[in-house]
Design a protein around this motif. Structure first.
Motif, PDB file in Angstrom:
ATOM      1  N   ALA A  68      21.726  -2.037  -5.294  1.00 39.92           N
ATOM      2  CA  ALA A  68      20.985  -0.790  -5.494  1.00 39.92           C
ATOM      3  C   ALA A  68      20.637  -0.581  -6.964  1.00 39.92           C
ATOM      4  O   ALA A  68      19.607   0.020  -7.278  1.00 39.92           O
ATOM      5  N   ALA A  69      21.465  -1.100  -7.863  1.00 37.90           N
ATOM      6  CA  ALA A  69      21.204  -0.979  -9.301  1.00 37.90           C
ATOM      7  C   ALA A  69      20.207  -2.017  -9.799  1.00 37.90           C
ATOM      8  O   ALA A  69      19.858  -2.030 -10.980  1.00 37.90           O
ATOM      9  N   GLY A  70      19.767  -2.921  -8.908  1.00 46.00           N
ATOM     10  CA  GLY A  70      18.803  -3.938  -9.303  1.00 46.00           C
ATOM     11  C   GLY A  70      19.404  -5.162  -9.940  1.00 46.00           C
ATOM     12  O   GLY A  70      18.695  -5.964 -10.538  1.00 46.00           O
ATOM     13  N   GLU A  71      20.718  -5.314  -9.817  1.00 48.91           N
ATOM     14  CA  GLU A  71      21.373  -6.496 -10.383  1.00 48.91           C
ATOM     15  C   GLU A  71      21.163  -7.706  -9.474  1.00 48.91           C
ATOM     16  O   GLU A  71      21.118  -7.563  -8.256  1.00 48.91           O
ATOM     17  N   PRO A  72      21.059  -8.898 -10.041  1.00 50.76           N
ATOM     18  CA  PRO A  72      21.029 -10.096  -9.193  1.00 50.76           C
ATOM     19  C   PRO A  72      22.399 -10.306  -8.557  1.00 50.76           C
ATOM     20  O   PRO A  72      23.423 -10.139  -9.213  1.00 50.76           O
ATOM     21  N   VAL A  73      22.389 -10.631  -7.266  1.00 49.77           N
ATOM     22  CA  VAL A  73      23.622 -10.869  -6.518  1.00 49.77           C
ATOM     23  C   VAL A  73      23.459 -12.177  -5.762  1.00 49.77           C
ATOM     24  O   VAL A  73      22.456 -12.377  -5.069  1.00 49.77           O
ATOM     25  N   ASP A  74      24.425 -13.048  -5.883  1.00 42.84           N
ATOM     26  CA  ASP A  74      24.399 -14.326  -5.163  1.00 42.84           C
ATOM     27  C   ASP A  74      24.343 -14.039  -3.660  1.00 42.84           C
ATOM     28  O   ASP A  74      25.139 -13.248  -3.146  1.00 42.84           O
ATOM     29  N   PRO A  75      23.411 -14.667  -2.921  1.00 55.60           N
ATOM     30  CA  PRO A  75      23.295 -14.393  -1.482  1.00 55.60           C
ATOM     31  C   PRO A  75      24.538 -14.765  -0.674  1.00 55.60           C
ATOM     32  O   PRO A  75      24.704 -14.285   0.447  1.00 55.60           O
ATOM     33  N   SER A  76      25.428 -15.576  -1.231  1.00 55.58           N
ATOM     34  CA  SER A  76      26.665 -15.885  -0.506  1.00 55.58           C
ATOM     35  C   SER A  76      27.627 -14.692  -0.502  1.00 55.58           C
ATOM     36  O   SER A  76      28.609 -14.694   0.236  1.00 55.58           O
ATOM     37  N   ARG A  81      20.444 -11.249   7.872  1.00 54.41           N
ATOM     38  CA  ARG A  81      19.759 -12.031   8.898  1.00 54.41           C
ATOM     39  C   ARG A  81      18.791 -11.129   9.649  1.00 54.41           C
ATOM     40  O   ARG A  81      19.008  -9.929   9.771  1.00 54.41           O
ATOM     41  N   THR A  82      17.746 -11.743  10.195  1.00 55.86           N
ATOM     42  CA  THR A  82      16.762 -10.980  10.951  1.00 55.86           C
ATOM     43  C   THR A  82      16.215 -11.807  12.110  1.00 55.86           C
ATOM     44  O   THR A  82      16.185 -13.042  12.046  1.00 55.86           O
ATOM     45  N   ALA A  83      15.818 -11.117  13.166  1.00 59.46           N
ATOM     46  CA  ALA A  83      15.112 -11.723  14.299  1.00 59.46           C
ATOM     47  C   ALA A  83      13.679 -11.224  14.239  1.00 59.46           C
ATOM     48  O   ALA A  83      13.439 -10.034  14.005  1.00 59.46           O
ATOM     49  N   MET A  84      12.729 -12.134  14.417  1.00 56.47           N
ATOM     50  CA  MET A  84      11.334 -11.785  14.201  1.00 56.47           C
ATOM     51  C   MET A  84      10.474 -12.107  15.413  1.00 56.47           C
ATOM     52  O   MET A  84      10.696 -13.117  16.086  1.00 56.47           O
ATOM     53  N   ARG A  85       9.478 -11.225  15.646  1.00 59.52           N
ATOM     54  CA  ARG A  85       8.441 -11.438  16.653  1.00 59.52           C
ATOM     55  C   ARG A  85       7.089 -11.316  15.970  1.00 59.52           C
ATOM     56  O   ARG A  85       6.968 -10.643  14.947  1.00 59.52           O
ATOM     57  N   ALA A 101      11.728 -15.959  16.018  1.00 63.50           N
ATOM     58  CA  ALA A 101      12.103 -16.628  14.773  1.00 63.50           C
ATOM     59  C   ALA A 101      13.355 -15.956  14.232  1.00 63.50           C
ATOM     60  O   ALA A 101      13.625 -14.787  14.509  1.00 63.50           O
ATOM     61  N   VAL A 102      14.105 -16.714  13.479  1.00 61.57           N
ATOM     62  CA  VAL A 102      15.307 -16.207  12.823  1.00 61.57           C
ATOM     63  C   VAL A 102      15.098 -16.353  11.330  1.00 61.57           C
ATOM     64  O   VAL A 102      14.653 -17.401  10.848  1.00 61.57           O
ATOM     65  N   GLY A 103      15.401 -15.294  10.591  1.00 55.67           N
ATOM     66  CA  GLY A 103      15.238 -15.325   9.150  1.00 55.67           C
ATOM     67  C   GLY A 103      16.557 -15.127   8.434  1.00 55.67           C
ATOM     68  O   GLY A 103      17.397 -14.334   8.858  1.00 55.67           O
ATOM     69  N   PHE A 104      16.739 -15.878   7.370  1.00 59.93           N
ATOM     70  CA  PHE A 104      17.880 -15.742   6.479  1.00 59.93           C
ATOM     71  C   PHE A 104      17.356 -15.052   5.226  1.00 59.93           C
ATOM     72  O   PHE A 104      16.446 -15.568   4.590  1.00 59.93           O
ATOM     73  N   GLY A 105      17.913 -13.890   4.895  1.00 51.55           N
ATOM     74  CA  GLY A 105      17.366 -13.095   3.813  1.00 51.55           C
ATOM     75  C   GLY A 105      18.158 -13.175   2.530  1.00 51.55           C
ATOM     76  O   GLY A 105      19.370 -13.396   2.525  1.00 51.55           O
ATOM     77  N   GLU A 106      17.422 -12.965   1.440  1.00 55.07           N
ATOM     78  CA  GLU A 106      18.013 -12.896   0.108  1.00 55.07           C
ATOM     79  C   GLU A 106      17.376 -11.723  -0.616  1.00 55.07           C
ATOM     80  O   GLU A 106      16.155 -11.655  -0.739  1.00 55.07           O
ATOM     81  N   VAL A 112      12.297  -9.421  -1.776  1.00 52.62           N
ATOM     82  CA  VAL A 112      13.131  -9.995  -0.721  1.00 52.62           C
ATOM     83  C   VAL A 112      12.548 -11.354  -0.384  1.00 52.62           C
ATOM     84  O   VAL A 112      11.331 -11.508  -0.224  1.00 52.62           O
ATOM     85  N   LEU A 113      13.402 -12.347  -0.272  1.00 49.51           N
ATOM     86  CA  LEU A 113      12.992 -13.694   0.103  1.00 49.51           C
ATOM     87  C   LEU A 113      13.555 -13.973   1.489  1.00 49.51           C
ATOM     88  O   LEU A 113      14.760 -13.824   1.716  1.00 49.51           O
ATOM     89  N   LEU A 114      12.676 -14.348   2.423  1.00 50.90           N
ATOM     90  CA  LEU A 114      13.106 -14.723   3.769  1.00 50.90           C
ATOM     91  C   LEU A 114      12.785 -16.188   4.008  1.00 50.90           C
ATOM     92  O   LEU A 114      11.666 -16.633   3.756  1.00 50.90           O
ATOM     93  N   THR A 115      13.761 -16.916   4.495  1.00 54.72           N
ATOM     94  CA  THR A 115      13.562 -18.285   4.960  1.00 54.72           C
ATOM     95  C   THR A 115      13.584 -18.189   6.479  1.00 54.72           C
ATOM     96  O   THR A 115      14.589 -17.781   7.064  1.00 54.72           O
ATOM     97  N   VAL A 116      12.465 -18.544   7.116  1.00 56.25           N
ATOM     98  CA  VAL A 116      12.274 -18.268   8.539  1.00 56.25           C
ATOM     99  C   VAL A 116      12.154 -19.564   9.325  1.00 56.25           C
ATOM    100  O   VAL A 116      11.465 -20.492   8.903  1.00 56.25           O
TER     101      VAL A 116
END
Length: 120
Positions: A68-76, A81-85, A101-106, A112-116
Protein backbone atom coordinates in the motif's frame (compact mmCIF):
# COMPACT_ATOMS: atom_id res chain seq x y z
CA UNK A 1 -12.31 0.54 -7.24
CA UNK A 2 -8.92 0.88 -8.90
CA UNK A 3 -8.96 2.22 -12.46
CA UNK A 4 -7.13 0.29 -15.15
CA UNK A 5 -5.35 2.92 -17.21
CA UNK A 6 -3.60 0.81 -19.83
CA UNK A 7 -0.81 -1.65 -20.41
CA UNK A 8 0.63 -4.14 -22.87
CA UNK A 9 -0.13 -7.74 -23.77
CA UNK A 10 2.54 -9.99 -25.23
CA UNK A 11 2.74 -13.67 -26.01
CA UNK A 12 0.17 -15.61 -28.03
CA UNK A 13 -1.77 -12.33 -28.13
CA UNK A 14 -0.05 -9.01 -28.66
CA UNK A 15 -1.65 -5.67 -28.14
CA UNK A 16 -2.60 -3.22 -25.47
CA UNK A 17 -4.82 -2.95 -22.43
CA UNK A 18 -7.27 -0.13 -23.02
CA UNK A 19 -7.91 2.53 -20.40
CA UNK A 20 -11.36 2.46 -18.83
CA UNK A 21 -11.46 -0.86 -17.03
CA UNK A 22 -11.39 -1.30 -13.27
CA UNK A 23 -10.38 -3.67 -10.49
CA UNK A 24 -12.88 -3.84 -7.65
CA UNK A 25 -11.12 -5.06 -4.53
CA UNK A 26 -12.44 -6.12 -1.16
CA UNK A 27 -9.60 -5.84 1.35
CA UNK A 28 -10.07 -8.11 4.36
CA UNK A 29 -8.50 -7.63 7.78
CA UNK A 30 -6.94 -11.10 7.57
CA UNK A 31 -4.67 -10.00 4.70
CA UNK A 32 -6.74 -11.39 1.83
CA UNK A 33 -7.95 -9.23 -1.05
CA UNK A 34 -10.79 -10.40 -3.28
CA UNK A 35 -10.06 -9.17 -6.82
CA UNK A 36 -12.62 -8.62 -9.58
CA UNK A 37 -11.20 -6.90 -12.66
CA UNK A 38 -12.91 -6.15 -15.96
CA UNK A 39 -11.17 -4.51 -18.87
CA UNK A 40 -10.65 -4.52 -22.63
CA UNK A 41 -7.71 -5.55 -24.77
CA UNK A 42 -7.07 -4.37 -28.30
CA UNK A 43 -4.84 -6.71 -30.30
CA UNK A 44 -2.25 -5.39 -32.73
CA UNK A 45 -4.61 -6.63 -35.47
CA UNK A 46 -7.39 -4.37 -34.12
CA UNK A 47 -9.60 -7.02 -32.46
CA UNK A 48 -11.20 -6.25 -29.12
CA UNK A 49 -11.25 -8.76 -26.26
CA UNK A 50 -13.19 -8.31 -23.02
CA UNK A 51 -11.43 -9.76 -19.97
CA UNK A 52 -13.10 -10.81 -16.72
CA UNK A 53 -10.60 -11.71 -14.03
CA UNK A 54 -11.58 -13.00 -10.56
CA UNK A 55 -8.86 -13.75 -8.08
CA UNK A 56 -7.27 -13.20 -4.73
CA UNK A 57 -4.15 -11.86 -3.12
CA UNK A 58 -3.05 -13.12 0.29
CA UNK A 59 -0.33 -11.46 2.33
CA UNK A 60 0.61 -10.79 5.91
CA UNK A 61 -0.48 -7.42 7.32
CA UNK A 62 3.14 -6.23 7.15
CA UNK A 63 3.40 -7.07 3.44
CA UNK A 64 0.02 -5.41 2.74
CA UNK A 65 1.28 -2.20 4.40
CA UNK A 66 4.45 -2.26 2.29
CA UNK A 67 2.46 -2.77 -0.92
CA UNK A 68 0.00 0.00 0.00
CA UNK A 69 2.97 2.33 0.61
CA UNK A 70 4.25 1.62 -2.91
CA UNK A 71 7.30 -0.33 -1.81
CA UNK A 72 8.62 -3.12 -4.03
CA UNK A 73 7.79 -6.52 -2.53
CA UNK A 74 9.17 -9.84 -3.74
CA UNK A 75 6.24 -11.84 -5.22
CA UNK A 76 7.30 -14.88 -3.18
CA UNK A 77 6.15 -12.93 -0.08
CA UNK A 78 2.47 -13.13 -1.10
CA UNK A 79 0.02 -15.24 -3.09
CA UNK A 80 -1.76 -13.62 -6.06
CA UNK A 81 -3.74 -15.77 -8.50
CA UNK A 82 -6.65 -15.18 -10.84
CA UNK A 83 -9.04 -17.12 -13.07
CA UNK A 84 -9.86 -15.41 -16.34
CA UNK A 85 -12.59 -15.55 -18.99
CA UNK A 86 -12.65 -13.78 -22.34
CA UNK A 87 -15.25 -12.56 -24.82
CA UNK A 88 -14.65 -11.41 -28.38
CA UNK A 89 -16.39 -11.34 -31.75
CA UNK A 90 -13.11 -11.81 -33.65
CA UNK A 91 -13.33 -15.08 -35.61
CA UNK A 92 -9.63 -15.90 -35.22
CA UNK A 93 -9.79 -15.46 -31.43
CA UNK A 94 -12.77 -17.71 -30.69
CA UNK A 95 -10.40 -20.16 -29.00
CA UNK A 96 -10.24 -17.58 -26.17
CA UNK A 97 -14.00 -17.67 -25.61
CA UNK A 98 -13.97 -21.41 -24.97
CA UNK A 99 -10.99 -21.42 -22.58
CA UNK A 100 -10.35 -20.59 -18.98
CA UNK A 101 -7.02 -19.04 -18.13
CA UNK A 102 -5.07 -18.91 -14.91
CA UNK A 103 -2.95 -15.90 -14.04
CA UNK A 104 -0.07 -15.55 -11.61
CA UNK A 105 0.08 -11.96 -10.40
CA UNK A 106 2.83 -9.66 -9.25
CA UNK A 107 2.03 -6.30 -7.67
CA UNK A 108 4.74 -3.82 -8.51
CA UNK A 109 4.79 -0.25 -7.18
CA UNK A 110 3.69 1.20 -10.53
CA UNK A 111 1.71 -1.66 -12.13
CA UNK A 112 0.39 -5.20 -11.92
CA UNK A 113 2.10 -7.90 -13.96
CA UNK A 114 0.09 -11.01 -14.86
CA UNK A 115 1.59 -14.14 -16.37
CA UNK A 116 -1.37 -15.94 -17.95
CA UNK A 117 -1.78 -19.53 -19.11
CA UNK A 118 -4.70 -20.97 -21.05
CA UNK A 119 -6.03 -24.14 -19.43
CA UNK A 120 -6.47 -26.75 -22.17
Amino acid sequence: CIPITGGRVSGRLTGRVLAGGADWQVLRPDGMADLDARYMLETDAGAHVEVWSRGLRVATPEIMVRMAAGEPVDPSAYYMRTAMRFETAAPDLQWLVSRLAVGFGERRPDRVLLTVFAVD
